[in-house]
Motif scaffolding. Structure first.
Motif, PDB file in Angstrom:
ATOM      1  N   CYS A  36       0.798  -1.238   0.000  1.00  0.00           N
ATOM      2  CA  CYS A  36       0.000   0.000   0.000  1.00  0.00           C
ATOM      3  C   CYS A  36       0.823   1.277   0.000  1.00  0.00           C
ATOM      4  N   TYR A  37       2.141   1.163  -0.182  1.00  0.00           N
ATOM      5  CA  TYR A  37       2.986   2.361  -0.204  1.00  0.00           C
ATOM      6  C   TYR A  37       3.865   2.393  -1.463  1.00  0.00           C
ATOM      7  N   LEU A 167      -3.311  10.764  -4.040  1.00  0.00           N
ATOM      8  CA  LEU A 167      -4.655  10.460  -3.521  1.00  0.00           C
ATOM      9  C   LEU A 167      -5.609  11.550  -4.000  1.00  0.00           C
ATOM     10  N   TYR A 202      -4.318  -1.340 -12.099  1.00  0.00           N
ATOM     11  CA  TYR A 202      -4.984  -1.467 -10.787  1.00  0.00           C
ATOM     12  C   TYR A 202      -6.430  -1.881 -11.002  1.00  0.00           C
ATOM     13  N   PRO A 216     -11.917   4.893  -5.650  1.00  0.00           N
ATOM     14  CA  PRO A 216     -10.704   4.318  -5.039  1.00  0.00           C
ATOM     15  C   PRO A 216      -9.633   3.909  -6.045  1.00  0.00           C
ATOM     16  N   ASN A 220      -6.137   5.842  -5.476  1.00  0.00           N
ATOM     17  CA  ASN A 220      -4.982   5.088  -4.967  1.00  0.00           C
ATOM     18  C   ASN A 220      -3.847   4.944  -5.970  1.00  0.00           C
ATOM     19  N   SER A 221      -4.139   5.126  -7.261  1.00  0.00           N
ATOM     20  CA  SER A 221      -3.060   4.982  -8.243  1.00  0.00           C
ATOM     21  C   SER A 221      -2.591   6.334  -8.774  1.00  0.00           C
ATOM     22  N   ASP A 357      -1.867   4.346   0.380  1.00  0.00           N
ATOM     23  CA  ASP A 357      -3.217   4.311  -0.197  1.00  0.00           C
ATOM     24  C   ASP A 357      -4.203   4.891   0.802  1.00  0.00           C
ATOM     25  N   THR A 358      -5.451   5.063   0.371  1.00  0.00           N
ATOM     26  CA  THR A 358      -6.492   5.454   1.321  1.00  0.00           C
ATOM     27  C   THR A 358      -6.836   4.226   2.167  1.00  0.00           C
ATOM     28  N   TYR A 361      -3.664   4.116   5.952  1.00  0.00           N
ATOM     29  CA  TYR A 361      -2.240   3.799   5.776  1.00  0.00           C
ATOM     30  C   TYR A 361      -1.325   5.003   6.009  1.00  0.00           C
TER      31      TYR A 361
END
Ligand SMILES: Cc1cc2nc3c(=O)[nH]c(=O)nc-3n(C[C@H](O)[C@H](O)[C@H](O)COP(=O)(O)OP(=O)(O)OC[C@H]3O[C@@H](n4cnc5c(N)ncnc54)[C@H](O)[C@@H]3O)c2cc1C
Length: 384
Positions: A36-37, A167, A202, A216, A220-221, A357-358, A361
């Motif tokens: 997630c990072y 984000l 994704y 999302p 997130n991407s 990511d949302t 995190y």
């Protein structure tokens, strides 16, 4: 210990996080965090496994803040009020004799013979042999994090990876999709293309907006996206382009008088989406399937599985939830958060070149990096 805060109160960004409800971490095994990072996980692993999501939950429970885990594993205070999270942190600081000075904007930090001089806008000077820069990123600047931390770090010899909004949503060239604003497509697969080179794919929920795309999967991407990049969307994921091409070749022509729109409805996407897709490639949605020629058939497959969106711009720092970029990670020790360039200087939280990511995190990364830093400083002081 002294904390200098430029605002008249602490934790303004924490208060607005998670829409004022503060999604402070994510449940599940800590290993789930590792994806997630983006490519920053190598740096964060030590911090995340030393002070884990479970430690965060235990910490808040011990301070009297009960929490709840949502079905998507997002963790919130039971009260759903971020103020409870902030109050718990402030109470802990009070018990640990942390002195707060508000309305103290740090403007310059210099170092001579390993002693730091911290100068504030009000003209005050503070001296210390340990300084932690925890000034956040550059997003939502009115909350206090305006990127000044990067300048302070740069002056102390650090390299700053260019900060960019992350984000966030994207604004796209194709205007015809704007009528779909508010509609979503579940589990769509997006692929990001930079100068015709595939960057990443994704899967997740996609939302049409009045300016482009969000949801999302986009948010997130977004850390990988730049203006002029192209995002292609496979609305029919997990079916591939080839699967759908083969299916259309085998079935479309045999549906006789059935209208194209009726044939497409089997995919359970928003009806208006089929309409717009057909308009884009200039196919009458009422055309009988038997009359769809090969070129039109392939165009339909293309729109359903590789629908292109050209990025005009990303949502700016004023709406991006985090900043990607920041203090270069190679110049910071991942086991202590101490600068590799200057003894006694530390960086924690979003000022570092880390972004998650949302889903809790980012706050967890801020807690985990801060924990390692504090642990190291305490150990160091105890050995003196
Ligand atoms: C709208 C929104 C919603 C979010 N929701 C979530 C969520 O639900 N879950 C999640 O995990 N993450 C969320 N985030 C991201 C998360 O809030 C941040 O990643 C996190 O707060 C970073 O913590 P930090 O301590 O590094 O920086 P910050 O929280 O930004 O704190 C930095 C502090 O330093 C102060 N400061 C800055 N410069 C100076 C200076 N020169 N002198 C003195 N003080 C200074 C600022 O005033 C501020 O108080 C959200 C972000 C936004 C904008």
């Amino acid at each position: 210990m002294l904390l200098l805060e430029r605002n008249s109160v602490a934790g303004r960004k924490l208060l607005i996080s998670g829409a004022g409800q503060c999604n402070f971490t994510h449940a599940g095994p800590i290993e789930d965090f590792f994806d997630c990072y983006a490519d920053k996980i190598k740096f964060l692993k030590k911090a995340l496994t030393t002070f884990t999501n479970k430690d965060t939950m235990k910490f808040f429970e011990s301070t009297g803040v009960a929490y709840q885990v949502f079905p998507n594993n997002k963790v919130f205070p039971k009260s759903m009020k971020s103020i409870d999270v902030l109050d718990a942190l402030l109470l802990k600081c009070q018990k640990a004799n942390v002195e707060f000075k508000y309305n103290e904007k740090v403007q310059n930090i210099s170092v001579y013979d390993n002693v730091f001089t911290v100068e504030t806008e009000s003209g005050k000077r503070y001296f210390s042999d340990q300084v932690v820069i925890a000034t956040g990123g550059k997003s939502y600047q009115h909350m206090g994090s305006d990127g000044l931390g990067y300048i302070l770090a740069e002056k102390l010899g650090h390299t700053i990876v260019k900060p960019r909004p992350a984000l966030t949503d994207i604004r796209t060239v194709e205007k015809q999709y704007r009528v779909l604003s508010g509609l979503s497509a579940k589990d769509a697969e997006i692929t990001i293309w930079h100068e015709q080179k595939k960057i990443k794919s994704y899967v997740g929920d996609l939302l049409f907006t009045h300016k482009g795309l969000s949801g999302p999967v986009i948010i997130n991407s977004s850390r990988w996206m730049y203006p002029k990049d192209v995002v292609t969307v496979n609305f029919l994921y997990p079916q591939t382009h080839e699967d759908v091409k083969a299916y259309f070749a085998a079935h479309l022509a045999h549906r006789g008088k059935e209208e194209v729109i009726t044939f497409l409805k089997q995919y359970k996407l928003p009806r208006n989406l089929y309409q717009v897709l057909c308009e884009t490639i200039e196919i009458d949605e009422h055309l009988p399937c038997a009359q769809v020629n090969k070129k039109q058939r392939e165009q339909l497959v293309q729109m359903l599985t590789k629908c292109p969106f050209h990025i005009n711009e990303l949502g700016g720092f004023h709406i991006a939830m985090v900043t990607t970029g920041g203090v270069k990670l190679k110049e910071v020790n991942p086991t202590t958060m101490e600068s590799r360039k200057q003894k006694g200087l530390y960086f924690v939280g979003e000022v570092l070149d880390v972004d998650g990511d949302t889903g809790g995190y980012n706050i967890q990364a801020a807690f985990s990096t801060a924990y390692l830093c504090a642990k190291h400083i305490i150990e160091k002081e105890n050995t003196v």
